[in-house]
Scaffold this active site. Structure first.
Site, PDB file in Angstrom:
ATOM      1  N   GLY A 116       0.806  -1.218   0.000  1.00 57.78           N
ATOM      2  CA  GLY A 116       0.000   0.000   0.000  1.00 57.78           C
ATOM      3  C   GLY A 116       0.835   1.262   0.000  1.00 57.78           C
ATOM      4  N   TYR A 117       2.131   1.116   0.337  1.00 59.47           N
ATOM      5  CA  TYR A 117       3.089   2.215   0.242  1.00 59.47           C
ATOM      6  C   TYR A 117       4.088   1.856  -0.862  1.00 59.47           C
ATOM      7  CZ  TYR A 117       1.789   4.527   4.684  1.00 59.47           C
ATOM      8  OH  TYR A 117       1.134   5.218   5.684  1.00 59.47           O
ATOM      9  N   ARG A 118       3.644   1.878  -2.085  1.00 56.70           N
ATOM     10  CA  ARG A 118       4.495   1.496  -3.210  1.00 56.70           C
ATOM     11  C   ARG A 118       5.853   2.176  -3.123  1.00 56.70           C
ATOM     12  NH1 ARG A 118       2.565  -2.786  -6.337  1.00 56.70           N
ATOM     13  NH2 ARG A 118       0.372  -2.463  -6.859  1.00 56.70           N
TER      14      ARG A 118
END
Length: 535
Positions: A478-480
């Site tokens: 979700g935090y690429r």
């Protein structure tokens, strides 16, 4: 491209080609693609034309930029889509998939535009953005404690609809209210209730997926493996999730929040060191976070300030004695506590302190959690960081290029220790004390500070390697973060494994098998999409 009634689709195509100086190949792509969309809806050309934007359209730039949350990916040299489609119904998505397949265009799927590497709206090959902003209905069933939410809704719209109907229902979603529901759930989704109810993906009970063949599938028809994969396997790999059926959870009418700030001169080092052992063992009703940054007092030299914040599912009369027993050094008193509703606590933790919950509906609201341009990275800590190491960490945070840097610890434990790693693709469960988020931001687009700030956060991340998870060094999809690896042109398994095992650990191979089931020809792909084979 928005069109008036008097324009046919063919004339729209002609206008695009004549009036915008694209290369011939791009003109051909757009020409063929738009004609294909029209033929897919032969009896409803006007409807499909209303949701199409090409580069010569006056609204193209505003639609493209409307949800870009990181100006690093909104520069004059950033690749732009040939076409933006903002579907109003499932058939518009089916048409976009069908025509993109025929004419070799990649699709980038955008719900809220918060992808940290811009992968939902940037590509290095000819592409179309499928912007789901118009598909944002929220249906709440208070009695059954479930909701159907479309992927284009932002979390704030979902939270607001819950709050309108009940003060004792909630969803284990995130803090930033402008994040799109689709992208958030696709990444797993951690939030204020993770220690009580797990991550967001743990609370998904059904979904509607449109696959590469244009089929509309629910949980039963897609099968349990695919349903498993879309709940935390990352967006843009398996298809377009149109909507999600979500389980709502019970919360008390009143929750309690607090924020206590301490500088290095006020014993912050010892407190942060102690927090690491205390916070993960607090009751599951307690969400706990500590953020650290450089501050410059008016009459003193720069120092580091640690900000201890919490949301407790209960009243202050319960929280204060709990914290005095578990963490007396923090010195929490009743005067530090504020009682409010769960929805209001989201604003408090999100640093939105002087707004009513109506701000949750504001899609254009710029979160104070992120600067206009930023770079973010994330780690997982399985053992406490030694107290002596914090002195080195503080020296890094006091460097000149760390003037806007923030480091945050969010406690795990509670329910997170009880859910197996393989329950969803999100594997970061038992054994993690907390995760560490690093963020550095700056104003404006790419400028002279960009290289310095990005170098600083990469160097800091490298410095932290000795204090975090190893083999693999875990990360959160979700935090690429493209720094940990990207696919090659053919999305090979070997290349993808480099980043895939950091995001998904042992779940990565199962995600590959899911991809082979639902998208064997690898139509849905990007720099960090799941490969469609083990080759």
């Amino acid at each position: 491209m928005k069109a008036s009634n008097c324009f046919s689709m063919s004339l729209l195509v002609l206008i695009v080609i004549v009036s915008f100086p694209w290369p011939n190949s791009a003109c051909s792509h757009v020409n063929n693609f738009l004609d294909c969309l029209a033929s897919f809806h032969p009896n409803d050309t006007f409807s499909i034309s209303k949701v199409i934007y090409t580069r010569n359209n006056a609204s193209y730039a505003s639609v493209l930029n409307s949800t870009i949350q990181n100006l690093r990916f909104s520069t004059p040299t950033t690749p732009k889509p040939l076409v933006i489609v903002t579907p109003l119904q499932a058939s518009h998505i089916q048409a976009t998939i069908h025509c993109s397949r025929i004419y070799g265009l990649q699709i980038r799927i955008r719900s809220g535009g918060h992808d940290f590497e811009g992968l939902s709206y940037v590509s290095r090959v000819p592409f179309v953005v499928l912007d789901l902003a118009n598909l944002r209905s929220v249906e709440i069933d208070v009695e059954k404690k479930v909701a159907w939410v479309q992927s284009g809704a932002i979390q704030g719209e979902f939270y607001y609809e819950i709050a309108k109907r009940s003060r004792t229902l909630a969803f284990p979603g995130g803090i930033c209210h402008t994040v799109g529901v689709g992208g958030y759930l696709s990444g797993g989704g951690y939030g204020l209730l993770l220690r009580k109810h797990g991550v967001a993906a743990d609370n998904v009970v059904d979904a509607v997926l449109i696959d590469a063949k244009g089929r509309i599938l629910n949980r039963k028809s897609m099968g349990e493996d695919v349903f498993w994969g879309i709940r935390g396997g990352g967006g843009g790999s398996f298809g377009v999730v149109l909507s999600w059926k979500l389980k709502l959870v019970s919360v008390p009418e009143t929750v309690t929040v607090f924020n206590i700030r301490k500088t290095l001169e006020e014993n912050a080092t010892e407190l942060v060191h102690q927090w690491q052992s205390v916070a993960p063992k607090l009751p599951a009703e307690t969400f706990s976070v500590v953020t650290m940054r450089k501050v410059s007092p008016p009459n003193g030299k720069p120092t580091v300030q640690a900000s201890f914040s919490s949301v407790f599912l209960g009243k202050s009369a319960q929280l204060v004695p709990l914290m005095r027993a578990r963490f007396p050094e923090l010195g929490l008193e009743k005067k530090d506590c504020i009682e409010m509703s769960w929805a209001e606590s989201l604003l408090y933790i999100g640093l939105i302190r002087n707004k009513t919950i109506e701000v949750l509906l504001d899609r254009s609201f710029k979160s104070p959690l992120n600067a206009p341009s930023f770079k973010t990275k994330l780690d997982y800590a399985k053992t406490p960081i030694p107290e002596s190491a914090f002195r080195k960490i503080w020296s890094k945070l006091l460097e000149e290029d760390a003037e806007t840097a923030v480091m945050g610890f969010i406690a795990y434990g509670g329910k997170m220790d009880e859910i197996p790693e393989s329950a969803t693709p999100f594997p970061h469960r038992n054994g993690n004390l907390f995760h560490i988020a690093y963020n550095v931001g700056w104003s404006g687009e790419e400028n002279e500070k960009t290289r310095r700030y990005v170098k600083w956060i990469r160097d800091f991340y490298s410095f932290m390697s000795g204090f975090v998870s190893k083999s693999p060094r875990e990360a959160y999809v979700g935090y690429r973060d493209n720094d940990i690896g990207t696919n090659d042109k053919d999305t090979s398994y070997g290349k993808a494994s480099v980043w895939g095992r950091k995001y998904f650990k042992n779940n990565f191979d199962r995600l590959v098998r899911v991809k082979m089931m639902i998208d064997p020809h690898n139509f849905f792909k990007h720099e960090q999409s799941i490969p469609s084979s083990f080759a």
